[in-house]
Design a protein around this motif. Structure first.
Motif, mmCIF file in Angstrom:
data_model
loop_
_atom_site.group_PDB
_atom_site.id
_atom_site.type_symbol
_atom_site.label_atom_id
_atom_site.label_comp_id
_atom_site.label_asym_id
_atom_site.label_seq_id
_atom_site.Cartn_x
_atom_site.Cartn_y
_atom_site.Cartn_z
ATOM 1 N N ALA A 178 0.837 -1.214 0.000
ATOM 2 C CA ALA A 178 0.000 0.000 0.000
ATOM 3 C C ALA A 178 0.866 1.256 0.000
ATOM 4 C CB ALA A 178 -0.924 -0.006 1.216
ATOM 5 N N CYS A 214 -4.753 -4.893 4.238
ATOM 6 C CA CYS A 214 -4.049 -3.724 4.776
ATOM 7 C C CYS A 214 -5.010 -2.776 5.489
ATOM 8 C CB CYS A 214 -3.279 -3.013 3.676
ATOM 9 S SG CYS A 214 -4.269 -2.522 2.308
ATOM 10 N N GLY A 218 -4.429 2.332 3.620
ATOM 11 C CA GLY A 218 -3.760 1.532 2.591
ATOM 12 C C GLY A 218 -4.749 1.101 1.522
#
Length: 939
Positions: A178, A214, A218
């Motif tokens: 991310a 995530c 992200g």
């Protein structure tokens, strides 16, 4: 005791004492001292004198103390770059610390210290941290690359950090992925041309895998990155949609909106016959509805986005009307937004519900909201024909309440209903006429006047009603005056015998006593029509009007498609593309939706044309023969642009002359006599000639076929720096007169007026030859074009650079300053052709050290083309010789202040690079003359 104690010291010798404490042997004392330093820094005291002492505290294992010292370093490194280098060794050491938190902290801090000297030391530690075994360090290092790129882009590219970042997209840890995506997106934004995020099905697959694991921010980075991807076919688009759909049930509204953006974009590629398309539509509604149970500010953002979604795909929320009903405790901005969406969703199925709600809203206490509700009823009538009857009776009920602002809004919307459904509801006119006296707002008065004029034959006392408005004609707003003029002319054409005096009176008021050019011109046009051919006048003024369309406030389709690509960002709240409000050097990339699959749009339609189509394939904007009449009516009846500027006095005199013998002499019975030809002012005697000349006048365009080259308009004063006023412009020279062509745009929320302009002293004495005339106040979002004539008789002062012009513009808000560079060729005069003998004598006479040589590269023209192109900008070829296969052009030009410049231009056939030698008694001019040559030859 809390940390607040650090903010309460008022000792005098504070710095001295802190210095002693920072150098203490006791760890606790040191930590206390650093906290006090940070506290002083936070409240704005200058504690930079303690820099070396604080840096000495870096050598510690205590994480808390390290963080505080790093905080201090970030703040003062800029002002003490030489001192900051002392800390570099500690950073490098900390980047190899066994504790991953310290490694990450060191690389994060180094990225935040924006000092060129330090960045080169940052490369090695950063390279190690990008390959660190701990994901926390890797994710921090990824963001650090973006920061470093902002400070020194070349360094990042040379060190190969971008490739390392691309590798991190395949990292095993979702947070690292991310952050790598976020960093690459950030870098790609500042370099739109570079293809950094080279997305392919494999990398997309990795991003979708990381998406599930995530953190929420992200996920937003990854979703935004997915939205920029173009799937190769509908199957890939569907598979991405399937994997993104679970994000719609996320708790964070930003994640939801980012997911909606991806789905809205990829839905373009799905065929409407697919079962999945229907399923996706059903899945999109609940998350959008859920957003409306958040706090009001979030609701507002959600509603602004829903407004776009509903315009693009109303079917998503067509069954969710009730969610948009207004609650009593909604703030006004939420109420107005909900109302807007209600109208967009109104259909035959739910119109009864909607009307009942709107009628309720019209009795609220909030004036703005009530007005919008009354308007909404009218919009529903226009949108859903079956409901028009009910809407009109609801509006009549509201008029009976006699609440002033309700009555006025109702009259404005009834006018639109008459336009949409002619000869259906005219029975209500009598009720409207009863409320004539209570109207005090321009829009309502104008609407009422339109109704009286349009239906004059059904209203017995129409002339009396209009006469009552005429008494205070000069106090009315322009909108009302224009409407009144047209209404009385309509009335005259319907009942000529009774209203002759009335029409004389209004034409005299409009043409003789008015300063407004729109009103005056319309008055003259009616006058001419009535005087030359009353039958034609009837056909023009009483022509069939086209029906008005349902939705007048829809966003233009190409803009809507672009805004859909920005769902969940500020652009979707403003309903403007980022280029309209983001300033700065970063290029804003225009996004657009993928082309629809299976759509009937052919590639020829301009919307579907690829954005990269060469200019030759773009449709030429030349009006068809049939449109010319329409265009002529839109043309300003002023003098042709190319002529010398008319003084205002002559126009004023002309206007009075036109009415030479007063109106009486013109009125022969009910037929008008034409105004005597001899008394016509110059501006009006040949409006069509001037207009047509302009319409086909290629010289006034940018880079026309002949005449001096005109650069495209550039933004000189951005709206951010001038409280909403944006000024763009360029300079032109035509037939001996110089002008500054300005484009004023009002991007503020208030009206702008009282414009004036002034130049500072400059190298060539440029000054405005007339005041800056903006005839009507500039409303919000309105743009006006002005050509300001210039002369060269102002005060002279040598500027650096020579062609710098400093300008001050005043309006009712403030005075704003900007400077711009004018191209020197606007100062090349028409009599700049020297005699041959004179040229030879002058060339010899000017000392050789005054000669300057320049290269003009990549110019594929031959000597003939060069010569004619330069002559258009008053650079004259005096002689041409061919020496050893080279064409030599000898040229002269003269500046407005009498300085002569002599030139020798060497052109080798087949070689696109020319050599230019310039000789001049004022050699500082040469560089700017060379730039003028470059500009003219290359455009």
């Amino acid at each position: 005791m809390t940390d607040s104690k650090y903010f309460t010291t008022t000792k005098k010798g504070e710095i001295f004492e802190l210095k002693a404490e920072l150098n203490s042997d006791k760890k606790e004392k040191k930590k206390e001292a650093v906290k006090k330093v940070i506290a002083s820094m936070t409240v704005g005291k200058d504690v930079s004198a303690l820099f070396p002492d604080v840096v000495n505290c870096m050598q510690t294992d205590n994480l808390e103390l390290k963080k505080l010292v790093y905080l201090y370093l970030m703040n003062y490194a800029k002002s003490q770059p030489d001192m900051a280098i002392m800390a570099v060794n500690t950073f490098v050491k900390d980047c190899e610390d066994p504790n991953p938190l310290i490694r990450a902290l060191a690389v994060r801090t180094m990225g935040c210290i924006r000092v060129d000297k330090i960045t080169e030391y940052l490369c090695e530690p950063l390279r190690k941290c990008l390959k660190d075994e701990d994901p926390y360090v890797r994710k921090t290092a990824a963001v650090c690359v973006a920061k470093l790129h902002d400070i020194n882009a070349q360094l990042v590219e040379d060190q190969g950090f971008l490739d390392t970042l691309k590798d991190l997209i395949s990292d095993s840890n979702p947070m690292v992925v991310a952050n790598a995506v976020a960093a690459l997106s950030e870098i790609a934004e500042s370099h739109p041309s570079s293809n950094l995020l080279d997305l392919n099905p494999q990398s997309i697959n990795k991003l979708l895998t990381a998406l599930n694991e995530c953190t929420e921010w992200g996920q937003i980075f990854i979703l935004d990155c997915l939205a920029n991807y173009m799937p190769k076919d509908d199957r890939e688009a569907q598979s991405i949609c399937e994997r993104v759909t679970p994000r719609l049930s996320h708790a964070n509204s930003a994640v939801v909106l980012s997911a909606v953006k991806v789905l809205m974009k990829f839905m373009e590629m799905l065929s409407k016959d697919l079962d999945y398309y229907g399923t996706l539509l059903k899945k999109l509604a609940p998350p959008l509805v859920t957003l409306l149970s958040a706090e009001p500010e979030l609701q507002y953002v959600a509603l602004r986005n829903i407004n776009l979604i509903v315009q693009k795909r109303p079917e998503i929320l067509k069954h969710e009307m009730k969610v948009f009903f207004v609650k009593y405790n909604d703030p006004i901005y939420v109420k107005l937004e909900k109302l807007d969406i209600m109208i967009r969703l109104a259909s035959q199925a739910n119109i009864a519900q909607v009307l009942a709600e709107l009628k309720e809203y019209a009795t609220e206490v909030d004036v703005d909201f009530v007005r919008k509700a009354v308007r909404a009823i009218g919009r529903c009538a226009i949108k859903v024909e079956q409901s028009a009857e009910r809407c009109v009776s609801t509006l009549l009920d509201l008029i009976q309440t006699k609440v002033n602002y309700v009555v006025q809004e109702a009259i404005v919307v009834i006018k639109d209903i008459f336009r949409k459904y002619p000869n259906k509801y005219e029975s209500v006119i009598a009720t409207l006429c009863e409320n004539l006296d209570s109207l005090d707002e321009p829009e309502a008065r104008a609407a009422m006047i339109w109704i009286v004029g349009e239906y004059a034959e059904r209203i017995d006392n129409a002339d009396e009603l209009l006469e009552s408005f005429l008494e205070g004609f000069h106090d009315e707003s322009t909108q009302v005056q224009l409407q009144l003029l047209t209404a009385i002319v309509k009335l005259f054409l319907k009942k000529p015998t009774e209203t002759q005096e009335l029409v004389q009176q209004v034409l005299s008021l409009a043409t003789q006593d008015s300063d407004n050019p729109d009103l005056r011109d319309r008055g003259y046009i009616y006058w001419r029509l009535l005087s030359t051919d009353p039958v034609a006048a009837k056909e023009v003024v009483l022509a069939e009007k086209p029906l008005i369309s349902e939705e007048t406030d829809l966003i233009e389709p190409t803009l809507l498609d672009e805004l859909i690509c920005y769902i969940g960002t500020l652009a979707s709240v403003y309903h403007k593309p980022p280029s309209a409000f983001v300033e700065g050097s970063r290029g804003v990339v225009h996004k657009s939706l993928p082309p629809r699959t299976g759509s009937s749009e052919s590639a020829e339609s301009p919307e579907a044309a690829p954005t990269g189509a060469p200019p030759s394939e773009q449709p030429a904007v030349i009006p068809a023969q049939g449109d010319l009449l329409g265009d002529l009516l839109n043309l300003d009846l002023g003098p042709p642009v190319s002529g010398p500027p008319l003084t205002t006095a002559s126009v004023q005199m002309g206007a009075v002359d036109l009415l030479g013998g007063g109106l009486d002499s013109l009125m022969g019975g009910t037929n008008f006599a034409a105004p005597p030809a001899g008394t016509m002012p110059a501006t009006l005697s040949a409006p069509i000639g001037g207009g047509l000349g302009d319409l086909f006048d290629l010289t006034s365009g940018v880079g026309g076929l002949s005449g001096s080259y005109v650069a495209p308009k550039a933004v000189w004063l951005p709206a951010m720096k001038a409280k909403g006023l944006e000024i763009s412009g360029t300079f032109t020279r035509q037939v001996g007169s110089i002008s500054m062509d300005l484009l004023l745009t009002n991007k503020a929320l208030q009206v702008m007026s009282d414009f004036a302009i002034q130049f500072n002293r400059n190298s060539f004495g440029l000054a405005p030859a007339a005041p800056l005339q903006v005839h009507a106040p500039l409303s919000p979002n309105q743009t006006v074009e002005i050509s300001l004539p210039l002369n060269t008789v102002g005060s002279v002062m040598k500027m650096d650079p020579l062609n710098n012009l400093q300008v001050a513009v005043k309006n009712n808000i403030d005075v704003f300053y900007f400077s711009t560079l004018y191209p020197l060729h606007i100062l090349f005069v028409e009599d700049g052709k020297m005699e041959r003998q004179m040229f030879l004598a002058t060339w010899k006479d000017i000392p050789n050290e005054n000669e300057a040589q320049f290269q003009i590269k990549d110019c594929p023209l031959n000597a003939e083309a060069v010569s004619s192109k330069l002559q258009g900008s008053n650079i004259f070829t005096i002689a041409k010789r061919n020496v050893e296969g080279q064409d030599m052009l000898y040229q002269s030009l003269k500046l407005t202040n009498g300085i002569w410049v002599l030139a020798e231009l060497r052109i080798q056939p087949g070689n696109p690079n020319f050599t230019l030698s310039l000789k001049c008694r004022a050699p500082e001019v040469s560089q700017h003359v060379y730039q003028a040559y470059e500009t003219i030859l290359k455009n």
